[in-house]
Scaffold this active site. Sequence first.
Site, short mmCIF file in Angstrom:
data_model
loop_
_atom_site.label_atom_id
_atom_site.label_comp_id
_atom_site.label_asym_id
_atom_site.label_seq_id
_atom_site.Cartn_x
_atom_site.Cartn_y
_atom_site.Cartn_z
N ASP A 44 0.45 0.72 3.50
CA ASP A 44 0.36 0.99 4.94
C ASP A 44 -0.34 2.32 5.20
O ASP A 44 -1.16 2.45 6.13
CB ASP A 44 1.77 1.01 5.55
N GLU A 93 -6.34 -6.50 5.87
CA GLU A 93 -7.14 -5.34 5.50
C GLU A 93 -8.56 -5.45 6.06
O GLU A 93 -9.47 -4.77 5.60
CB GLU A 93 -7.19 -5.18 3.98
N ASP A 152 -13.95 -4.99 4.98
CA ASP A 152 -12.81 -5.43 4.19
C ASP A 152 -12.56 -4.40 3.09
O ASP A 152 -13.51 -3.94 2.43
CB ASP A 152 -13.07 -6.80 3.57
N ASN A 206 -1.85 -2.92 -3.13
CA ASN A 206 -0.48 -3.09 -2.64
C ASN A 206 0.49 -3.36 -3.78
O ASN A 206 1.59 -2.81 -3.84
CB ASN A 206 -0.44 -4.25 -1.64
#
Length: 980
Positions: A870, A897, A853, A861
């Site tokens: 991305d 993620e 993770d 983000n």
Amino acid sequence: MRQNGGAGVGDLTANEMKALKREVEALRAERDACLKSSERYRALFESMIEGFGLAEIILDEQGRPYDYRLLEVNEAFGRLTGFPPHVAEGKTARELVPGVEPLWIETYSRVALTGEPARFEAYTEGLGKWFEVFAYRTTPGQFAHLFTDITERKRAEQNLRESEARYRQQAIELETIYGQAPVGLCVFDTGLRFQRVNQRLAEINGVPIESHLGRTVREVVPALAEQVEQVAEKILETGEPVLNVEISGETAAHPGVERFWIENWLPLKDEAGNIWGINVLAEEVTERKRLEESRQRETEFRTLAEHTPDNVARLDRSLRYLYVNPAMVASTGIPRETFLGKTNRELGIPEALVADWQTHTRRVFDTGQEEKVEFTFPTPRGERYFESHVVPEFGPDGRVETVLAVTRDLTERRRAAEILEHTAHKLGERNKELRCLYAVASLTHQRNRPLDEILRGTVDALVPAYQYPEITCVRVTVEGASYQTEPFAQTVWRQAEVIRVDGQSVGALEVFYREERPPAQEGPFLTEERAILRAVADLLDRALLERREWAARLQAESGFKEAQRLAHLGSWEWDRLNDRSRWSDEMFRIAGYAPQAFPVTLQSILEVVHPEDRERVRALAQRAIETGEGFVDELRIVQPDGRVRVVVSRGEAIKSSGGEVMALRGTWLDISERKQSEEALRVSEARFREVVELVPDILYRVALPGYHAQFISPAIKNLLGFEPEQWQQDPMIWVRQLHEDDRDRVLSSLQAALRDARHCTQQYRMWHSDGRTLRWFEDRKRIERDTDGKPVALFGVMNDVTSLKQAQQALERETLHDPLTGVANRRYLKQFIEREWLRETRHGHPVAMIMVDIDHFKAYNDHYGHQQGDECLRRVARVLRSCLRRPTDLLVRYGGEEFLGVLLETESEPALQLAETMRKAVEELGLPHVTSPVSGSVTISAGVAVKLARNSTFRALLAAADEALYRAKDRGRNRVEASA
């Protein structure tokens, strides 16, 4: 002295003399002061930036002012009006600016006649300018005016008025837009209290507008408060806008449902740069996010399908059409709306074809594997031959939901291949004949070439031009001398032409077949072969006649040696000193005239030369005179009947002992027949190239058993980067360029086809000449046999099917791989586990899992935006995948993620080592993450679990890895933990 009773200077007293002297000096000082004042005035007058002019009013016969004349103007007047002093002074306003506006004359007249000064602004159309003017009277009937150009100021004022009106209208429009905008809009103060809210935001929050005003975000939408406060805190700290930030959560409008918004936060500042509020634009993207992935896949499919020339159709499990592309509608003549919802049987497709299609399509639904179908189908253009590839499309549960049929019409390609095979043969025969004519023409056009060389060359050139060169023999006999090919045999299979000079036979040209052949359609010799023999004989007739005539002419002329040196053709001379020219008889004949038909002068020579070449002839002659160098040029001659002949003109300069050019002399060589032969050959070859180059596929003919390429089309250059000559010179190049994984299969298949004497179709990959590019080909081979049935050649068509293969691979990749990172998705993981877990269970092997993770990725983000987010996912995925070393190791994007590493036959210790390698590799990427409390760069946490497949389940392994990942996060992140 005194005269006439007057007093003289001598009678003045000393005091009077002193007084007079002082008076004279005072007058001189006054004069000097006036001169200096005048100079200062003139300097001021000329250096003024304002325009200045002195003018007088002009009255008509009734005493009414109608114009004014400029008496004096300064330099600024010229700069501002475009009329310098020397132009303006003495001219009237109407003379300088015809159509001058009455306002100017009326205003200036009133000033000059009444003495009342005037200050005004006015525009003159003749100059296209605005002026600010001050005018005053100097003397009755005259005035002075001082003015400046205010055009730019006037334009600025007009623009300002227009801008103010536009801004007022925009303010009204913006107010309307704010209230009716389809996106949420609001203004916060620095304490995050709502100061203004539009209707859409009230609907999003599920709270009336009036219930927002003066209240904080935490009071109105408590579920979103933490995210909103983080964004606001950043703006208040940096003073910079935050764009495209994603906010998610629940509101009173949709309780229990997570919604998503993309928001732009803009600081509002006063004149000192202090923030007094925040303007927010919120657009809800919940449905867009849910539909985005499926829409993108469908859009990509539609774009490909709607523009491909191949037929594309999608069918459901009931074999009913869900989609057909325009190409399929065009090729079948069945409208799209007729296709949709129907089966092949309901569309009236022949039953045999329906049954065959059902068999292949059902097999795709059952096995999930691609099927290829070849069939013929009646269309509005007649019966056509098609090849279809049926590929599966998987649903979320991993089952085949629909199939995609990609069909290509191969009818024209098959017909073209057959036509081209025949045409290539015919053109090859014609090309051989033209090459023969060109070779003989090249031998005969040079009169200084030995006759035996011409005849031997003719014999050698004729043999390859015939249909069966391997049994063709040739003999030429001229004036008792005979030349023939070896071996030679005189048989009844004979073709002959007589060689004549001046109508008398001097020999013969004969062609024999050494053995009998089955008669061709036109007999033992083709019509073209009979014609070519006559053409070659004509060339020999002409060559022998020209040699006789030239030899006779050279013997009669004094310049025999020079003419022989200059190519033994029509000769000319020009005596520069006496300006006299001479042409030989042959020159007149080349020009189309009887010998010595007209006096030879410069004018008569140029009249014979083609008009477009005359200037070049003059230039060549002049250059020869100036430099003393010879020349060779090709030019055109126009004969009296209008026919154009082509000659090679050669010339040289004759110099005196002192080096001066005394004369020019040279020859004309008529090469018209050679030009015609060259043109015929060029046209023939061009037609052949046009036919071949129209076909995008690679056409070839290979001799057996040596695999030597006798012909290969130019498409080899476009598709594989090789010149056709390279392919023809190296018989093994085809084998070398085959992909290593396909080579044994293709060669074995070809050997079996040759052994069984049958045609075959192969699909394989070939390397481009650059060594990096691979292309897929479908190669259809036909075997040519001799009369004994033995294979002697392969004729084939290599069809580039790379795009089709790539489309198939793209469809497969789209269903089994994550479109963002390119690694496997959950669907692929499901298939992988169903296959591999059973294998590991049988063998009793352990299976390891690494669950990864990205730490604090949501904050990443929010801070950097989705595009950077991305890119972060892509780079992390590449690093994780690079850490996997075995072909059986699998990396899966499991969530937003989250990634899974599945390792077959792996114990705990190697799995932990690999997880730590992954963690370090991501950390060493150094991707900045300023909002992470763990590190200044992007990091990962990993949980590792290992289970024996026979004693556990994949679900249990996944749960153990998830528990280990949770422990890694709980202990500070950026670490690896193993399951208990």
